[in-house]
Design a protein around this motif. Sequence first.
Motif, PDB file in Angstrom:
ATOM      1  N   LEU A   1      82.687  55.727  71.354  1.00 29.51           N
ATOM      2  CA  LEU A   1      82.220  54.443  71.878  1.00 29.51           C
ATOM      3  C   LEU A   1      82.340  54.348  73.392  1.00 29.51           C
ATOM      4  O   LEU A   1      81.870  53.369  73.987  1.00 29.51           O
ATOM      5  CB  LEU A   1      82.996  53.299  71.222  1.00 29.51           C
ATOM      6  N   GLY A   2      83.005  55.329  74.019  1.00 28.89           N
ATOM      7  CA  GLY A   2      83.151  55.319  75.473  1.00 28.89           C
ATOM      8  C   GLY A   2      84.032  54.203  75.977  1.00 28.89           C
ATOM      9  O   GLY A   2      83.686  53.532  76.960  1.00 28.89           O
ATOM     10  N   ILE A   3      85.150  53.965  75.322  1.00 30.11           N
ATOM     11  CA  ILE A   3      86.057  52.881  75.711  1.00 30.11           C
ATOM     12  C   ILE A   3      87.353  53.464  76.265  1.00 30.11           C
ATOM     13  O   ILE A   3      87.670  54.628  76.039  1.00 30.11           O
ATOM     14  CB  ILE A   3      86.368  51.960  74.513  1.00 30.11           C
ATOM     15  N   ASN A   4      88.107  52.622  76.989  1.00 33.05           N
ATOM     16  CA  ASN A   4      89.374  53.072  77.563  1.00 33.05           C
ATOM     17  C   ASN A   4      90.534  52.763  76.626  1.00 33.05           C
ATOM     18  O   ASN A   4      90.344  52.204  75.541  1.00 33.05           O
ATOM     19  CB  ASN A   4      89.591  52.434  78.942  1.00 33.05           C
ATOM     20  N   ASN A   5      91.738  53.105  77.068  1.00 33.84           N
ATOM     21  CA  ASN A   5      92.921  52.914  76.232  1.00 33.84           C
ATOM     22  C   ASN A   5      93.191  51.449  75.927  1.00 33.84           C
ATOM     23  O   ASN A   5      93.661  51.099  74.840  1.00 33.84           O
ATOM     24  CB  ASN A   5      94.152  53.532  76.912  1.00 33.84           C
ATOM     25  N   SER A   6      92.932  50.579  76.892  1.00 35.50           N
ATOM     26  CA  SER A   6      93.190  49.155  76.695  1.00 35.50           C
ATOM     27  C   SER A   6      92.315  48.583  75.581  1.00 35.50           C
ATOM     28  O   SER A   6      92.791  47.840  74.715  1.00 35.50           O
ATOM     29  CB  SER A   6      92.945  48.384  77.999  1.00 35.50           C
ATOM     30  N   LEU A   7      91.042  48.926  75.597  1.00 37.95           N
ATOM     31  CA  LEU A   7      90.135  48.435  74.559  1.00 37.95           C
ATOM     32  C   LEU A   7      90.466  49.050  73.205  1.00 37.95           C
ATOM     33  O   LEU A   7      90.349  48.393  72.170  1.00 37.95           O
ATOM     34  CB  LEU A   7      88.688  48.735  74.937  1.00 37.95           C
ATOM     35  N   ALA A   8      90.900  50.301  73.212  1.00 37.89           N
ATOM     36  CA  ALA A   8      91.285  50.948  71.961  1.00 37.89           C
ATOM     37  C   ALA A   8      92.525  50.280  71.372  1.00 37.89           C
ATOM     38  O   ALA A   8      92.619  50.047  70.155  1.00 37.89           O
ATOM     39  CB  ALA A   8      91.548  52.435  72.191  1.00 37.89           C
ATOM     40  N   GLY A   9      93.494  49.956  72.239  1.00 33.94           N
ATOM     41  CA  GLY A   9      94.690  49.276  71.763  1.00 33.94           C
ATOM     42  C   GLY A   9      94.404  47.873  71.253  1.00 33.94           C
ATOM     43  O   GLY A   9      95.112  47.366  70.380  1.00 33.94           O
ATOM     44  N   LEU A  10      93.348  47.263  71.789  1.00 34.43           N
ATOM     45  CA  LEU A  10      92.989  45.908  71.358  1.00 34.43           C
ATOM     46  C   LEU A  10      92.546  45.876  69.895  1.00 34.43           C
ATOM     47  O   LEU A  10      92.639  44.834  69.242  1.00 34.43           O
ATOM     48  CB  LEU A  10      91.866  45.369  72.256  1.00 34.43           C
ATOM     49  N   LEU A  11      92.090  46.999  69.380  1.00 35.44           N
ATOM     50  CA  LEU A  11      91.679  47.053  67.969  1.00 35.44           C
ATOM     51  C   LEU A  11      92.856  46.715  67.050  1.00 35.44           C
ATOM     52  O   LEU A  11      92.705  45.972  66.080  1.00 35.44           O
ATOM     53  CB  LEU A  11      91.139  48.446  67.632  1.00 35.44           C
ATOM     54  N   GLY A  12      94.028  47.250  67.378  1.00 32.85           N
ATOM     55  CA  GLY A  12      95.210  46.952  66.578  1.00 32.85           C
ATOM     56  C   GLY A  12      95.705  45.540  66.784  1.00 32.85           C
ATOM     57  O   GLY A  12      96.146  44.876  65.832  1.00 32.85           O
ATOM     58  N   SER A  13      95.631  45.051  68.020  1.00 33.95           N
ATOM     59  CA  SER A  13      96.105  43.700  68.320  1.00 33.95           C
ATOM     60  C   SER A  13      95.264  42.640  67.622  1.00 33.95           C
ATOM     61  O   SER A  13      95.797  41.672  67.059  1.00 33.95           O
ATOM     62  CB  SER A  13      96.080  43.466  69.838  1.00 33.95           C
ATOM     63  N   MET A  14      93.959  42.803  67.629  1.00 31.05           N
ATOM     64  CA  MET A  14      93.084  41.823  66.997  1.00 31.05           C
ATOM     65  C   MET A  14      93.179  41.889  65.478  1.00 31.05           C
ATOM     66  O   MET A  14      92.998  40.887  64.781  1.00 31.05           O
ATOM     67  CB  MET A  14      91.637  42.045  67.446  1.00 31.05           C
ATOM     68  N   PHE A  15      93.485  43.073  64.959  1.00 26.51           N
ATOM     69  CA  PHE A  15      93.742  43.210  63.528  1.00 26.51           C
ATOM     70  C   PHE A  15      94.925  42.327  63.131  1.00 26.51           C
ATOM     71  O   PHE A  15      94.872  41.589  62.141  1.00 26.51           O
ATOM     72  CB  PHE A  15      94.035  44.679  63.209  1.00 26.51           C
ATOM     73  N   MET A  16      96.010  42.376  63.920  1.00 22.23           N
ATOM     74  CA  MET A  16      97.185  41.570  63.630  1.00 22.23           C
ATOM     75  C   MET A  16      96.917  40.093  63.849  1.00 22.23           C
ATOM     76  O   MET A  16      97.475  39.237  63.143  1.00 22.23           O
ATOM     77  CB  MET A  16      98.361  42.021  64.502  1.00 22.23           C
ATOM     78  N   LEU A  17      96.057  39.752  64.794  1.00 17.23           N
ATOM     79  CA  LEU A  17      95.715  38.349  65.025  1.00 17.23           C
ATOM     80  C   LEU A  17      95.029  37.760  63.791  1.00 17.23           C
ATOM     81  O   LEU A  17      95.367  36.668  63.339  1.00 17.23           O
ATOM     82  CB  LEU A  17      94.805  38.217  66.248  1.00 17.23           C
ATOM     83  N   GLY A  18      94.065  38.514  63.245  1.00 16.48           N
ATOM     84  CA  GLY A  18      93.396  38.059  62.022  1.00 16.48           C
ATOM     85  C   GLY A  18      94.368  37.924  60.870  1.00 16.48           C
ATOM     86  O   GLY A  18      94.299  36.976  60.082  1.00 16.48           O
ATOM     87  N   PHE A  19      95.307  38.858  60.788  1.00 11.08           N
ATOM     88  CA  PHE A  19      96.304  38.839  59.712  1.00 11.08           C
ATOM     89  C   PHE A  19      97.200  37.611  59.812  1.00 11.08           C
ATOM     90  O   PHE A  19      97.440  36.913  58.823  1.00 11.08           O
ATOM     91  CB  PHE A  19      97.146  40.108  59.779  1.00 11.08           C
ATOM     92  N   VAL A  20      97.698  37.320  61.002  1.00  8.34           N
ATOM     93  CA  VAL A  20      98.646  36.212  61.182  1.00  8.34           C
ATOM     94  C   VAL A  20      97.984  34.867  60.909  1.00  8.34           C
ATOM     95  O   VAL A  20      98.545  34.000  60.215  1.00  8.34           O
ATOM     96  CB  VAL A  20      99.239  36.245  62.610  1.00  8.34           C
ATOM     97  N   ILE A  21      96.790  34.668  61.435  1.00  4.55           N
ATOM     98  CA  ILE A  21      96.103  33.393  61.234  1.00  4.55           C
ATOM     99  C   ILE A  21      95.783  33.180  59.761  1.00  4.55           C
ATOM    100  O   ILE A  21      96.019  32.103  59.193  1.00  4.55           O
ATOM    101  CB  ILE A  21      94.818  33.339  62.082  1.00  4.55           C
ATOM    102  N   ALA A  22      95.252  34.209  59.110  1.00  5.95           N
ATOM    103  CA  ALA A  22      94.904  34.096  57.694  1.00  5.95           C
ATOM    104  C   ALA A  22      96.139  33.931  56.824  1.00  5.95           C
ATOM    105  O   ALA A  22      96.073  33.293  55.759  1.00  5.95           O
ATOM    106  CB  ALA A  22      94.112  35.320  57.249  1.00  5.95           C
ATOM    107  N   ASN A  23      97.256  34.470  57.266  1.00  7.30           N
ATOM    108  CA  ASN A  23      98.488  34.375  56.494  1.00  7.30           C
ATOM    109  C   ASN A  23      98.899  32.925  56.278  1.00  7.30           C
ATOM    110  O   ASN A  23      99.359  32.542  55.198  1.00  7.30           O
ATOM    111  CB  ASN A  23      99.603  35.140  57.214  1.00  7.30           C
TER     112      ASN A  23
END
Length: 267
Positions: A47-69
Amino acid sequence: MDSPGKSAVGKAFNPLGLLLFLQGAQLLVYGDQNAIAGLLSHIKESLGINNSLAGLLGSMFMLGFVIANLVFAYLARCFHPTTLIAIGLFIWIAGEVMAGFNENYAMLLAARIITGIGLSPFLSLEPPLVSDIAPLRGKPLWIGLNNVCQTLGYGLGLGYSAANIAVGASYKWTFRLQAVAMAPVFVLTCTPWIRNKFKKAIEINAFMGVDENGDETDEKNPMSSHFEAAVPFRASLRASRAGSYDFRHPEKYAHEHSHYASRFASR
């Protein structure tokens, strides 16, 4: 009369079978969490992304998890756990399919948020469900096995994501295969039959007597004080839910009391 085939399937989904059923799903959901870690370098390259954007994939995954929880924790007061788990698995599969066919980073990020939302009811409701269906004397072992499968899931996810890359396949195939593997679990969880199996296992444990040492009572004498207390409570609970319980005349529910007493005494 049940056919031999139906009888065999029914025996396979005894409490132990239900535990293994849940652990199969748990291996996949925990595997997905670690699979993304094994795929990050290839995702960045593709996808041609940097480390920050790649790390955001995990962070947003947890955001969806916490809100839905929070949402599913509230809904758990009104719906059976298997119903909410089925809804969660459907959302989880949708997120995996979306990730498996993503065309850009934004689509993959949205897919990971959706996957986190779908994971929430399973991770929140599966552990207490295991505790509810576990036999009294085997409860510590069952809960331990449940925790072990979480660790195995992490290792499994890293293993099959690495294998996927090793054979030269696109990282997207990891998400696609996870969705396919979870589909049978979702279908079974949606059926009233599997829900009734869970209800029956929970009901038996709720009415199983225990002695002063915490062990199950002998099957020839299941009428412990715990059982005696549970039966009239269940009768009153059913009546109160229907809005018809008469607190002034509890003897009206003697028939249902005797029904459950005879039912469990003949186990």
